[in-house]
Design a protein around this motif. Structure first.
Motif, mmCIF file in Angstrom:
data_model
loop_
_atom_site.group_PDB
_atom_site.id
_atom_site.type_symbol
_atom_site.label_atom_id
_atom_site.label_comp_id
_atom_site.label_asym_id
_atom_site.label_seq_id
_atom_site.Cartn_x
_atom_site.Cartn_y
_atom_site.Cartn_z
ATOM 1 N N ASP A 38 -11.811 10.282 -5.077
ATOM 2 C CA ASP A 38 -11.751 11.655 -4.578
ATOM 3 C C ASP A 38 -11.171 12.581 -5.646
ATOM 4 N N LYS A 39 -12.033 13.315 -6.301
ATOM 5 C CA LYS A 39 -11.630 14.198 -7.402
ATOM 6 C C LYS A 39 -10.736 15.347 -6.945
ATOM 7 N N SER A 40 -10.675 15.602 -5.643
ATOM 8 C CA SER A 40 -9.816 16.676 -5.151
ATOM 9 C C SER A 40 -8.352 16.218 -5.052
ATOM 10 N N LYS A 41 -8.128 14.917 -5.139
ATOM 11 C CA LYS A 41 -6.765 14.366 -5.069
ATOM 12 C C LYS A 41 -6.079 14.490 -6.428
ATOM 13 N N ASP A 42 -4.759 14.514 -6.388
ATOM 14 C CA ASP A 42 -3.942 14.519 -7.588
ATOM 15 C C ASP A 42 -4.272 13.277 -8.424
ATOM 16 N N LEU A 43 -4.278 13.418 -9.747
ATOM 17 C CA LEU A 43 -4.640 12.318 -10.633
ATOM 18 C C LEU A 43 -3.714 11.114 -10.461
ATOM 19 N N GLU A 44 -2.411 11.336 -10.323
ATOM 20 C CA GLU A 44 -1.477 10.214 -10.145
ATOM 21 C C GLU A 44 -1.737 9.480 -8.835
ATOM 22 N N VAL A 45 -2.054 10.200 -7.792
ATOM 23 C CA VAL A 45 -2.380 9.583 -6.498
ATOM 24 C C VAL A 45 -3.627 8.720 -6.657
ATOM 25 N N ARG A 46 -4.608 9.210 -7.383
ATOM 26 C CA ARG A 46 -5.846 8.457 -7.623
ATOM 27 C C ARG A 46 -5.582 7.214 -8.468
ATOM 28 N N LYS A 47 -4.680 7.331 -9.436
ATOM 29 C CA LYS A 47 -4.353 6.172 -10.272
ATOM 30 C C LYS A 47 -3.632 5.091 -9.470
ATOM 31 N N ILE A 48 -2.751 5.502 -8.593
ATOM 32 C CA ILE A 48 -2.047 4.545 -7.739
ATOM 33 C C ILE A 48 -3.055 3.842 -6.824
ATOM 34 N N ALA A 49 -3.960 4.591 -6.253
ATOM 35 C CA ALA A 49 -4.995 4.009 -5.396
ATOM 36 C C ALA A 49 -5.908 3.078 -6.200
ATOM 37 N N THR A 50 -6.174 3.428 -7.439
ATOM 38 C CA THR A 50 -6.982 2.569 -8.307
ATOM 39 C C THR A 50 -6.281 1.236 -8.527
ATOM 40 N N PHE A 51 -4.978 1.297 -8.801
ATOM 41 C CA PHE A 51 -4.230 0.046 -8.966
ATOM 42 C C PHE A 51 -4.289 -0.796 -7.691
ATOM 43 N N LYS A 52 -4.020 -0.178 -6.548
ATOM 44 C CA LYS A 52 -4.042 -0.924 -5.289
ATOM 45 C C LYS A 52 -5.414 -1.548 -5.055
ATOM 46 N N HIS A 53 -6.457 -0.773 -5.300
ATOM 47 C CA HIS A 53 -7.821 -1.280 -5.120
ATOM 48 C C HIS A 53 -8.077 -2.464 -6.047
ATOM 49 N N ASP A 54 -7.665 -2.346 -7.297
ATOM 50 C CA ASP A 54 -7.867 -3.437 -8.251
ATOM 51 C C ASP A 54 -7.065 -4.680 -7.861
ATOM 52 N N ASP A 134 -4.962 -11.258 -20.081
ATOM 53 C CA ASP A 134 -5.569 -9.945 -20.298
ATOM 54 C C ASP A 134 -5.937 -9.293 -18.977
ATOM 55 N N LEU A 135 -6.419 -10.090 -18.048
ATOM 56 C CA LEU A 135 -6.787 -9.567 -16.734
ATOM 57 C C LEU A 135 -5.556 -9.257 -15.896
ATOM 58 N N VAL A 136 -4.691 -10.249 -15.709
ATOM 59 C CA VAL A 136 -3.583 -10.065 -14.775
ATOM 60 C C VAL A 136 -2.539 -9.075 -15.276
ATOM 61 N N ARG A 137 -2.468 -8.883 -16.574
ATOM 62 C CA ARG A 137 -1.486 -7.945 -17.136
ATOM 63 C C ARG A 137 -2.130 -6.632 -17.598
ATOM 64 N N ALA A 138 -3.310 -6.351 -17.122
ATOM 65 C CA ALA A 138 -4.038 -5.155 -17.560
ATOM 66 C C ALA A 138 -3.249 -3.866 -17.317
ATOM 67 N N TYR A 139 -2.445 -3.821 -16.280
ATOM 68 C CA TYR A 139 -1.665 -2.627 -15.961
ATOM 69 C C TYR A 139 -0.258 -2.666 -16.551
ATOM 70 N N CYS A 140 0.224 -3.847 -16.886
ATOM 71 C CA CYS A 140 1.633 -4.031 -17.269
ATOM 72 C C CYS A 140 2.091 -3.163 -18.435
ATOM 73 N N ASP A 141 1.298 -3.059 -19.446
ATOM 74 C CA ASP A 141 1.684 -2.296 -20.636
ATOM 75 C C ASP A 141 0.812 -1.063 -20.835
ATOM 76 N N ASN A 142 0.211 -0.603 -19.764
ATOM 77 C CA ASN A 142 -0.670 0.552 -19.815
ATOM 78 C C ASN A 142 0.132 1.797 -19.427
ATOM 79 N N ASN A 143 0.510 2.563 -20.418
ATOM 80 C CA ASN A 143 1.332 3.760 -20.177
ATOM 81 C C ASN A 143 0.594 4.875 -19.446
#
Length: 166
Positions: A38-54, A134-143
């Motif tokens: 949803d492009k109308s949502k705040d970018l940080e909210v979308r990123k958090i939802a992306t993490f949860k989805h992944d 590489d897969l399981v830590r994809a978010y760990c060091d992603n600033n």
């Protein structure tokens, strides 16, 4: 919507209403995908939802192999679905508690301490012991993401660990 879903899921877990645990999981996947796209949502909210989805997709990928390995054992399949449901709910609570504590931290060092605590809880509570780092830590060091957690996490244990620390 999320609060209503969470309450319904908890009630389903304790048998108050008839609901298939997989329905809760599917609802969480769909809701987070919808928010992430949803492009109308705040970018940080979308990123958090992306993490949860992944993270939810990762769990589904891992349990799929277990269920397909023994399609004749209904009790085993039900246990896997229940486990998936519990992990999904704990993931949701873990991330929400993280955001709450991060928001309440006023100083930079306090925010960094919250981030370190939750990241450490995620990394130290592996669920599948997946060696595809590489897969399981994809978010760990992603600033680019504030949810710098391992996908291979026992969310029930990680949530319990962060709740104990204050």
């Amino acid at each position: 919507m999320i609060k209503k879903l969470f309450i319904s899921a908890l009630m389903a877990c304790f048998g108050f209403i008839p609901m298939n645990g997989q329905e809760v999981f599917k609802e969480m996947v769909q809701e987070n995908k919808k928010i992430a796209e949803d492009k109308s949502k705040d970018l940080e909210v979308r990123k958090i939802a992306t993490f949860k989805h992944d993270a939810l997709s990762y769990m589904a990928m891992k349990v799929r192999d277990d269920v397909l390995a023994d399609t004749t054992n209904l009790e085993f399949a039900q246990k896997i679905v229940q486990q998936l449901n519990e992990q999904s709910l704990s993931l949701h609570e873990f991330v929400n508690l993280y955001i709450k504590r991060l928001t309440n931290a006023s100083k930079k060092k306090d925010k960094e301490a919250v981030m370190a605590l939750f990241k450490r809880a995620s990394l130290s509570n592996s669920f599948y012991n997946d060696e595809d780092y590489d897969l399981v830590r994809a978010y760990c060091d992603n600033n680019n993401f504030i949810t710098q957690f391992s996908l291979d996490t026992d969310w029930v244990k990680a949530l319990e660990q962060v709740r104990k620390s204050r």
